[in-house]
Scaffold this motif. Sequence first.
Motif, PDB file in Angstrom:
ATOM      1  N   VAL A  46     -78.898  10.310  38.298  1.00 15.46           N
ATOM      2  CA  VAL A  46     -77.852  10.726  39.181  1.00 15.46           C
ATOM      3  C   VAL A  46     -77.358  10.750  40.656  1.00 15.46           C
ATOM      4  N   SER A  54     -74.678   8.281  36.400  1.00 12.47           N
ATOM      5  CA  SER A  54     -75.033   8.854  35.882  1.00 12.47           C
ATOM      6  C   SER A  54     -75.603   8.399  34.279  1.00 12.47           C
ATOM      7  N   THR A 114     -79.111  13.780  30.987  1.00  6.40           N
ATOM      8  CA  THR A 114     -78.762  14.226  32.078  1.00  6.40           C
ATOM      9  C   THR A 114     -78.332  15.197  32.205  1.00  6.40           C
TER      10      THR A 114
END
Length: 430
Positions: free
Chosen positions: A132, A142, A150
């Motif tokens: 990220v 990301s 994430t």
Amino acid sequence: MLLIPGRFDVSSRPDMMTSAIPPESFIDLLLDAVCVVGRLIPDFVYPADTGKTQLAITETLQGAGVGSHEGGAMYLVKKRGKLSRLLRGLTLALLVTPLTVFTSPAAAEKSAPLFPGLVEQAAGLERLHSLVIAVEGEPVFSRAFRGPGTDEPANIKSLSKTVLSAVVGIAIDRGVFASVDQPIADILAVPASASDRVDEVTIGHLLSMQAGLQRTSGRYYGEWVNSRNWVDYALSRPFVAEPGAEMLYSTGSYHLLSAALTASTGRSTLDITRDWLGDPLGIQIYPWLRDPQGIYFGGNDMRLSPMALLEIGELYRNDGVHEGEQILSEEWIDQSWTQRGTSRYTDDRYGYGWFVTDLGGHRAYYGRGYGGQMLYVFPDLAMTVVMTSDPKPPASPSFMQKQNALLEQFVIPAFPLAPASSPQSSQAQR
């Protein structure tokens, strides 16, 4: 208007606009509106790659709190403010969605990804789970290549030390601890088997891992975590260096800090971390391992999502302020990023839970955990980077070099700025 890393006027790029659109169509009116919006909303950004506009739209709306995050490169940079983000996201969705239908191959070829080659190179690092990248607080890349997503918790291993350092800083800001100079013996009961010199060990020594006590990491780790009392074991180690002198990497030092937090507040480290850090930042702090006495493991095995780590990095980049609230004092961040010791393994400098180095000619502050759990802050680039990786052994120390190279070769060059720091020209301590 902001596009990594400087300013970009969509009206100056006809190749990205009208050349791809059939003339005398309603689309022309929409494109005219794009130019108007670009002038009325200072930070409105046209996607850098028209071939990925749908992804840009999805992630713009996600950034405004609408929809779910699927992962992948984000090509839009947005300022803070949920309302303005939502307006920009909706506007962009309405104006740009038709472009995915009418954009010509020639126009698409003229657009380039924000970080050329990054996806392929990162995906080739077999241990790497997620990456990220945020600039000025907004994610511009990301992606979860494998492992947890994430927004899902990952074991961040010794990157937990960086997080716990923030909690200790808040404890000092709130007067729970007197200062970094407070002796740990003032807070914790010292076992009879410990040296009298434990009285010399301070909170600051534990944070910088300069307590002078024999390490509990490395070849001593197994014996330590199999002991009946982790706190007594760490305090009873013989002195092998002067307090405040050599940096001796030892997770036991941070476990003593966790025990001190619990002893001083009567609350668990989990509860404190949620109250002081998690809730203000809007991130979830998951339970993690505890020692035989029920004290949460200080300095290892915390479970946080990459996006949660991003918020912590941003808190430091913004001098301890989150959405107008001073969560952590600027003074604590200065202290944390000031060199106190040097790693015998990397020669990087160490402060309070943070390493200090230079990457691609820019000063970087980073926390790290076994296997490739990384949190980087580049203040002069206004950039924060998170990487999570497979936490299971075996892991080569050279993997961190590959992670650093990923930034130096594919991310930092995207910024058309002269190198802002170097080992020779930077301040010695920062």
